[in-house]
Design a protein around this motif. Sequence first.
Motif, PDB file in Angstrom:
ATOM      1  N   TYR A  16     113.897  49.462 -62.898  1.00 61.26           N
ATOM      2  CA  TYR A  16     113.533  49.741 -64.289  1.00 61.26           C
ATOM      3  C   TYR A  16     114.779  49.809 -65.165  1.00 61.26           C
ATOM      4  O   TYR A  16     114.822  49.218 -66.254  1.00 61.26           O
ATOM      5  CB  TYR A  16     112.752  51.050 -64.407  1.00 61.26           C
ATOM      6  N   VAL A  19     116.113  46.345 -65.838  1.00 62.55           N
ATOM      7  CA  VAL A  19     115.327  45.632 -66.854  1.00 62.55           C
ATOM      8  C   VAL A  19     115.614  46.203 -68.235  1.00 62.55           C
ATOM      9  O   VAL A  19     115.741  45.463 -69.222  1.00 62.55           O
ATOM     10  CB  VAL A  19     113.826  45.721 -66.517  1.00 62.55           C
ATOM     11  N   GLN A  20     115.742  47.519 -68.316  1.00 63.14           N
ATOM     12  CA  GLN A  20     116.018  48.149 -69.606  1.00 63.14           C
ATOM     13  C   GLN A  20     117.378  47.721 -70.145  1.00 63.14           C
ATOM     14  O   GLN A  20     117.531  47.481 -71.353  1.00 63.14           O
ATOM     15  CB  GLN A  20     115.962  49.672 -69.460  1.00 63.14           C
ATOM     16  N   THR A  23     116.964  44.087 -71.322  1.00 60.09           N
ATOM     17  CA  THR A  23     116.140  44.054 -72.533  1.00 60.09           C
ATOM     18  C   THR A  23     116.906  44.610 -73.727  1.00 60.09           C
ATOM     19  O   THR A  23     116.842  44.060 -74.834  1.00 60.09           O
ATOM     20  CB  THR A  23     114.852  44.868 -72.316  1.00 60.09           C
ATOM     21  N   LEU A  26     119.406  41.997 -74.895  1.00 61.31           N
ATOM     22  CA  LEU A  26     118.747  40.915 -75.632  1.00 61.31           C
ATOM     23  C   LEU A  26     118.278  41.388 -77.009  1.00 61.31           C
ATOM     24  O   LEU A  26     118.337  40.634 -77.990  1.00 61.31           O
ATOM     25  CB  LEU A  26     117.556  40.393 -74.824  1.00 61.31           C
ATOM     26  N   TRP A  27     117.826  42.637 -77.070  1.00 62.18           N
ATOM     27  CA  TRP A  27     117.379  43.164 -78.363  1.00 62.18           C
ATOM     28  C   TRP A  27     118.545  43.245 -79.343  1.00 62.18           C
ATOM     29  O   TRP A  27     118.402  42.867 -80.510  1.00 62.18           O
ATOM     30  CB  TRP A  27     116.741  44.540 -78.172  1.00 62.18           C
ATOM     31  N   SER A  30     119.290  39.939 -80.698  1.00 62.27           N
ATOM     32  CA  SER A  30     118.289  39.572 -81.702  1.00 62.27           C
ATOM     33  C   SER A  30     118.522  40.310 -83.016  1.00 62.27           C
ATOM     34  O   SER A  30     118.324  39.750 -84.102  1.00 62.27           O
ATOM     35  CB  SER A  30     116.882  39.881 -81.177  1.00 62.27           C
ATOM     36  N   ALA A 108     108.925  50.736 -79.580  1.00 59.79           N
ATOM     37  CA  ALA A 108     109.780  50.250 -78.498  1.00 59.79           C
ATOM     38  C   ALA A 108     110.561  51.391 -77.860  1.00 59.79           C
ATOM     39  O   ALA A 108     110.624  51.510 -76.626  1.00 59.79           O
ATOM     40  CB  ALA A 108     110.733  49.180 -79.026  1.00 59.79           C
ATOM     41  N   ALA A 112     110.364  53.061 -74.142  1.00 62.71           N
ATOM     42  CA  ALA A 112     111.585  53.139 -73.340  1.00 62.71           C
ATOM     43  C   ALA A 112     111.880  54.574 -72.923  1.00 62.71           C
ATOM     44  O   ALA A 112     112.346  54.825 -71.802  1.00 62.71           O
ATOM     45  CB  ALA A 112     112.762  52.562 -74.127  1.00 62.71           C
TER      46      ALA A 112
END
Length: 316
Positions: A16, A19-20, A23, A26-27, A30, A108, A112
Motif C-alpha cells: 500500500y 502504491v501511495q 500515486t 504522479l499526482w 500532474s 483523495a 489516503a
Amino acid sequence: MPRLFIWSLVQWGMAYFAVQAVTGCLWWISVFLSPPVRRATLGDLDPLLVAAFDIPLFVMASAAAAAFGRTSFGNIAAVVSAGWTVAVAVALATYATVTTQAGLGVLAMGAAAAGSVAALCVLLLGRIPTEWIIRGPFAFRPARSRRSPEFHMAATFGQLIVFWGFFLGLVPPCLAFLEQRWGLALELPPVAVPAGIAILVLASALGIWSAAVMSTLGDGTPLPSAMPNRLVIAGPYRWIRNPMAVAGITQGAAVGLILQSWLVVGYAVLGSLVWNYAVRPLEEADLSERFGDDFQQYRRTVRCWVPRVPGTRRTA
C-alpha cells in the motif's frame, strides 16, 4: 495459488505504501503540468509551498515505509507518512469548507488517510485491531437477566432514538452540506426523493420490527452492553441474520437519496463495509461462544445480507 494471494498482511501494508508513493509522485507531476488538476485538488494554495512539505513527508516517507517495512526506520517512516496524511486531510477539508475549493483533494486525501492508518497498523501490529471497536461502553456483555420485556423494549427504542438521531438525522445533513461546500454535488434524477422516502419508510419498519422482536424474545437488547441472553430466530431473523444492520444501512442510503447526496449514499455503503468486515466477525464470534451449535446451525441456514427464501435450508 499465485503468490499475490498468499502475501502476509505486512506485505500488503508495504505494498500500500509503495502504491501511495507512486500515486503521490504522479499526482504532483500532474499538479505542475495540469492547471485543472491543480485547481481541483489544491484550489488557490501555492503548489510549491505545499510540495516542499508534502513530497518528503508523504511521497518519500511512503516510499521509505514500503522499502524498509517493519524495521525501525520503516516504522518511523510509516508513522510520519500516516500522521502527515491525516493532518493534510483535516487541513484540506477545513480549507475546502471555508473557500469552496479543492473538494477533490479532500476526497483523495481522506481516502489516503484511511489507507495510511490501516497500513500503519498492519506494519506496527501485524493486523488491523478491529477489537478496539468493542472496548469500553461498546464491549459485548449480556443483558441482566430477569428484567421484563417492557424494560428491554424501552432500552431498545431509546437506543433507536439516539442512533437514528445521530447517524440519520445529524451526520447525513452535515455530509450533504460539505458536499455542496466542496463543489462535489451531483444532480440526481427527480425520482430519487420519492424513492428515498419509500425506501426509508420500509427500512425503518424493518428496523422497528427487528428491535421489537429482539427485545421481547431475546431477554436483552441490540445494545452491545446489554446483548440478548437467548438466540432469536423469530420474526425477520428467520430470513436474515442481522435485519437491523440491513435496515440501518438501507436507511442511510435512503436519506442520501432524499437529500440528493451521493456522498451520503457513499457514507451508507462505507458503513456496510465497516460493519461487515470489522464488526460482524466480532459479533458472530461472541454469539458462537455464547450459543454454540445453535448459532452455528443458524449461521449455516440463514444468510447475513440476502434474505433466505422460506423453505430453503442452505445459504450461498
